[in-house]
Write an enzyme that holds these catalytic residues in place. Structure first.
Site, PDB file in Angstrom:
ATOM      1  N   ASP A 234      56.181  35.315  49.039  1.00 23.83           N
ATOM      2  CA  ASP A 234      55.044  34.723  48.951  1.00 23.83           C
ATOM      3  C   ASP A 234      55.013  33.232  48.538  1.00 23.83           C
ATOM      4  O   ASP A 234      54.263  32.409  48.927  1.00 23.83           O
ATOM      5  CB  ASP A 234      53.930  35.341  48.156  1.00 23.83           C
ATOM      6  CG  ASP A 234      54.399  35.534  47.028  1.00 23.83           C
ATOM      7  OD1 ASP A 234      55.335  36.356  46.668  1.00 23.83           O
ATOM      8  OD2 ASP A 234      53.522  35.103  46.123  1.00 23.83           O
TER       9      ASP A 234
ATOM     10  N   GLY B 159      47.412  36.641  47.799  1.00 25.49           N
ATOM     11  CA  GLY B 159      46.481  35.756  48.499  1.00 25.49           C
ATOM     12  C   GLY B 159      46.041  34.628  47.816  1.00 25.49           C
ATOM     13  O   GLY B 159      46.613  34.516  46.447  1.00 25.49           O
TER      14      GLY B 159
ATOM     15  N   ASP C 239      41.965  34.733  35.944  1.00 33.20           N
ATOM     16  CA  ASP C 239      40.665  34.151  35.780  1.00 33.20           C
ATOM     17  C   ASP C 239      40.365  33.210  36.859  1.00 33.20           C
ATOM     18  O   ASP C 239      39.408  32.506  36.640  1.00 33.20           O
ATOM     19  CB  ASP C 239      40.751  33.662  34.457  1.00 33.20           C
ATOM     20  CG  ASP C 239      41.778  32.797  34.046  1.00 33.20           C
ATOM     21  OD1 ASP C 239      42.586  32.338  35.271  1.00 33.20           O
ATOM     22  OD2 ASP C 239      42.013  32.164  32.960  1.00 33.20           O
ATOM     23  N   GLY C 240      41.317  33.042  37.760  1.00 34.13           N
ATOM     24  CA  GLY C 240      41.233  31.967  38.690  1.00 34.13           C
ATOM     25  C   GLY C 240      41.351  30.488  38.426  1.00 34.13           C
ATOM     26  O   GLY C 240      41.085  29.651  38.945  1.00 34.13           O
TER      27      GLY C 240
ATOM     28  N   ARG D 227      46.862  20.023  46.514  1.00 33.33           N
ATOM     29  CA  ARG D 227      48.364  20.018  47.162  1.00 33.33           C
ATOM     30  C   ARG D 227      48.321  19.641  48.614  1.00 33.33           C
ATOM     31  O   ARG D 227      47.539  20.211  49.294  1.00 33.33           O
ATOM     32  CB  ARG D 227      48.768  21.637  46.861  1.00 33.33           C
ATOM     33  CG  ARG D 227      50.178  21.745  47.419  1.00 33.33           C
ATOM     34  CD  ARG D 227      50.904  22.925  46.939  1.00 33.33           C
ATOM     35  NE  ARG D 227      50.154  24.163  47.346  1.00 33.33           N
ATOM     36  CZ  ARG D 227      50.596  25.141  46.806  1.00 33.33           C
ATOM     37  NH1 ARG D 227      51.389  25.366  45.669  1.00 33.33           N
ATOM     38  NH2 ARG D 227      49.970  26.247  47.071  1.00 33.33           N
TER      39      ARG D 227
ATOM     40  N   ASP E 271      55.015  25.992  45.007  1.00 29.12           N
ATOM     41  CA  ASP E 271      54.596  26.246  43.960  1.00 29.12           C
ATOM     42  C   ASP E 271      55.626  26.322  42.942  1.00 29.12           C
ATOM     43  O   ASP E 271      56.386  27.040  42.545  1.00 29.12           O
ATOM     44  CB  ASP E 271      54.604  28.225  44.401  1.00 29.12           C
ATOM     45  CG  ASP E 271      53.072  28.612  44.737  1.00 29.12           C
ATOM     46  OD1 ASP E 271      52.118  27.363  44.725  1.00 29.12           O
ATOM     47  OD2 ASP E 271      53.005  29.604  44.949  1.00 29.12           O
TER      48      ASP E 271
ATOM     49  N   ARG F  32      53.494  31.226  54.788  1.00 26.31           N
ATOM     50  CA  ARG F  32      54.670  31.787  53.940  1.00 26.31           C
ATOM     51  C   ARG F  32      55.167  32.895  54.625  1.00 26.31           C
ATOM     52  O   ARG F  32      54.647  33.857  55.626  1.00 26.31           O
ATOM     53  CB  ARG F  32      53.991  32.363  52.683  1.00 26.31           C
ATOM     54  CG  ARG F  32      53.047  31.147  51.979  1.00 26.31           C
ATOM     55  CD  ARG F  32      52.029  32.154  51.163  1.00 26.31           C
ATOM     56  NE  ARG F  32      50.995  31.093  50.687  1.00 26.31           N
ATOM     57  CZ  ARG F  32      51.156  30.640  49.386  1.00 26.31           C
ATOM     58  NH1 ARG F  32      52.065  30.781  48.526  1.00 26.31           N
ATOM     59  NH2 ARG F  32      50.362  29.742  49.010  1.00 26.31           N
TER      60      ARG F  32
HETATM   61  P1  AMP Z   1      52.137  32.426  41.989  1.00 27.80           P
HETATM   62  O1  AMP Z   1      52.845  32.728  40.470  1.00 27.80           O
HETATM   63  O2  AMP Z   1      51.477  30.971  41.537  1.00 27.80           O
HETATM   64  O3  AMP Z   1      53.025  32.295  43.225  1.00 27.80           O
HETATM   65  O4  AMP Z   1      50.864  33.268  42.268  1.00 27.80           O
HETATM   66  C1  AMP Z   1      51.040  34.675  42.449  1.00 27.80           C
HETATM   67  C2  AMP Z   1      49.735  35.408  43.025  1.00 27.80           C
HETATM   68  O5  AMP Z   1      48.856  35.459  41.659  1.00 27.80           O
HETATM   69  C3  AMP Z   1      49.060  34.748  43.874  1.00 27.80           C
HETATM   70  O6  AMP Z   1      48.310  35.744  44.675  1.00 27.80           O
HETATM   71  C4  AMP Z   1      48.143  33.992  43.083  1.00 27.80           C
HETATM   72  O7  AMP Z   1      46.851  33.615  43.726  1.00 27.80           O
HETATM   73  C5  AMP Z   1      47.593  34.792  42.036  1.00 27.80           C
HETATM   74  N1  AMP Z   1      47.212  34.016  40.747  1.00 27.80           N
HETATM   75  C6  AMP Z   1      48.205  33.414  39.871  1.00 27.80           C
HETATM   76  N2  AMP Z   1      47.471  32.861  38.867  1.00 27.80           N
HETATM   77  C7  AMP Z   1      46.129  33.466  39.021  1.00 27.80           C
HETATM   78  C8  AMP Z   1      45.067  33.012  38.347  1.00 27.80           C
HETATM   79  N3  AMP Z   1      44.807  32.393  37.125  1.00 27.80           N
HETATM   80  N4  AMP Z   1      43.859  33.650  38.544  1.00 27.80           N
HETATM   81  C9  AMP Z   1      43.915  34.502  39.875  1.00 27.80           C
HETATM   82  N5  AMP Z   1      44.998  34.672  40.739  1.00 27.80           N
HETATM   83  C10 AMP Z   1      45.963  34.196  40.238  1.00 27.80           C
HETATM   84 MG    MG Z   2      52.620  31.352  44.912  1.00 26.45          MG
END
Ligand code: AMP
Ligand code: MG
Length: 497
Positions: free
Chosen positions: A246, A81, A116-117, A170, A256, A177
């Site tokens: 995703d 998510g 860490d968000g 964005r 992404d 997705r």
């Molecule tokens: P991504 O690699 O950007 O497609 O992300 C894959 C998953 O990891 C998604 O559910 C993102 O929301 C989560 N995610 C990526 N980076 C972070 C972060 N720094 N803090 C929390 N969730 C993350």
């Molecule tokens: Mg992603």
């Protein structure tokens, strides 16, 4: 100014939760996409002011975080998510087209798991540059509206020096997705899948509404949209890097841009992502991976395609998926024809004189069009093998074809000369100037620009933006960005970007 709505949360309330972004301590607008702002109906000056900055840092009411699932490197993950992002909402642009505004780097959400968000400045600028580059190359893509630095220092993703934190707004035609459908299918069932699929049809593929089986036709539309996305990626030498389900949209826009990269030397097995040890998402695997992801999408739709006849549903979906490869090859071959300066159909006279009646002349013309396209496809495939065998730079080669200097790129020019005679036999001449780019965001140059930004100097990023936003027009002061630089082929990018 456009009005933010939450159309998705209103239509399918089960798939997101209300969530507010953390207010950053000291936000500063690092980069604003004025062109996109204007297209969307925003006044760039307003976006630069206090209300604009509130929007671009998520300090607006009624924002949400979306839930989805996904197959990551082939393995199902039941819950993913927006872990570090919020959906600000959707807007209608002045032409009545709907777009999502999504804010990445907005702090932890209920879907954050261990993260860490936060998002670092470098990767957010990287996503902005890649999006602008693909857009300028005419490839369907999400784009960044703005990058704001937060004033925080965050945990480093690479090395040991804390990185500046950032938020990226964005713009996407939606954030639906394949993983969204997987979440609905795995946890919620047809009562949610149906409105989700209806929403996807209304928003992206309205022609499916009138089909005999709209959900089956949605699958066809998404497969075709993906074929039209992956073919130009392959033609420009783009490697997405994390084609998890995703990260594959229902709209057909690329999304992404984390550990992605463009090829320098042409290599089918090129991988630039530090976490892709097996090469699952290597350059040459991308068309097949898209089909694999589409098969996962098809599985989610089976309960609504044929609720009472699972066998018939599987058969129908399989038949639709069989259309992906020809659609992909058609898009790739026509794109390759343009890159090679070869016409898409044979010249006049190629099919003439074979019969006396009009109907069989038409058959013969269509046969000869098919033969011509098959020959163009073989020409393109043989070229790529030749580039690989002699470690020739992908982008440079095609551009040199426009300039008539391609021969110089081969250590042993004989195989190229032989190939080029075949190209001439198929009617090849100099490709159009607006097909083969001079500028792509080359790995080494982009990385240098992002390292500069990390240290507070944005000039490299601005120069890179200038180059990739007008990719077909060579400019003397940007000459240093046209070639590969040193070491681009052993370049690695890191995930969590
Ligand atoms: P991504 O690699 O950007 O497609 O992300 C894959 C998953 O990891 C998604 O559910 C993102 O929301 C989560 N995610 C990526 N980076 C972070 C972060 N720094 N803090 C929390 N969730 C993350
Ligand atoms: Mg992603």
């Amino acid at each position: 100014m456009p009005t933010l709505q939450q159309t998705y949360a209103e239509t399918v309330p089960e798939l997101s939760v209300p969530h507010q972004a953390e207010a950053p301590p000291s936000p500063q607008l690092t980069w604003l996409n004025e062109e996109l702002a204007t297209e969307l109906g925003y006044d760039p000056e307003w976006l630069r002011g206090p209300e604009g900055l509130a929007l671009l840092t998520g300090q607006v009411p009624d924002t949400t975080a979306q839930v989805y699932a996904g197959h990551q490197f082939g393995q199902p993950n039941p819950q993913l998510g927006d872990g570090r992002a919020v959906l600000l909402g959707d807007i209608l642009d002045p032409n009545g087209r709907r777009f999502d505004l999504h804010l990445k780097g907005a702090g932890r959400t209920p879907f954050a798991r261990a993260g860490d968000g936060k998002a670092p400045l470098g990767p957010m600028l990287r996503e902005a540059v890649i999006g602008e580059s693909l857009h300028a190359l005419g490839i369907p893509t999400t784009r960044a509206l703005a990058v704001v630095s937060t004033g925080e220092r965050i945990r480093p993703r690479q090395g040991i020096t804390p990185e500046p934190g950032a938020m990226l707004t964005r713009v996407a035609s939606s954030h639906l997705r394949v993983g969204t459908f997987e979440y609905a299918a795995w946890h919620l069932g047809p009562d949610v899948l149906r409105p989700l699929a209806d929403h996807a049809i209304d928003r992206h593929h309205p022609e499916a509404r009138d089909a005999e089986n709209p959900y089956l036709d949605l699958l066809r539309c998404v497969a075709e949209a993906q074929a039209r996305l992956i073919a130009p990626w392959m033609l420009v030498g783009f490697v997405h890097g994390v084609m998890n389900t995703d990260n594959m949209t229902i709209s057909g826009q690329g999304i992404d841009y984390g550990p992605c990269a463009f090829l320098d030397e042409h290599r089918a097995r090129a991988v630039f992502s530090s976490i892709d040890q097996q090469g699952r998402y290597a350059y040459g695997n991308q068309p097949g991976i898209a089909l694999w992801n589409l098969s996962r999408f098809a599985e989610t739709l089976l309960p609504v395609i044929a609720p009472d006849e699972p066998e018939a549903g599987i058969e129908a979906a399989t038949a639709v998926l069989q259309g992906y490869e020809p659609a992909y090859l058609d898009a790739w071959t026509r794109g390759m024809a343009a890159k090679l300066g070869v016409p898409e159909s044979p010249g006049p006279g190629a099919a003439a004189g074979t019969s006396t009646d009009a109907a069989s002349d038409a058959d013969a013309a269509s046969d000869s069009a098919g033969v011509h396209l098959a020959a163009v496809r073989a020409l393109g495939e043989d070229l790529l093998a030749l580039l690989e065998a002699q470690a020739v730079d992908h982008t440079r080669f095609f551009r040199a074809l426009t300039g008539g200097t391609a021969r110089e790129l081969f250590a042993d020019p004989a195989p190229f000369e032989q190939w080029d005679r075949r190209r001439a036999d198929l009617g090849g001449s100099s490709p159009r100037d607006d097909v083969n780019p001079v500028y792509i965001p080359r790995n080494v140059h982009l990385d240098a620009a992002l390292r500069g930004a990390h240290l507070g100097d944005l000039s490299g990023v601005e120069e890179m933006m200038e180059a990739v936003r007008s990719p077909f027009h060579a400019r003397a002061h940007l000459e240093h960005l046209a070639g590969p630089g040193e070491g681009g082929d052993v370049f690695l990018t890191y995930c969590g970007t």
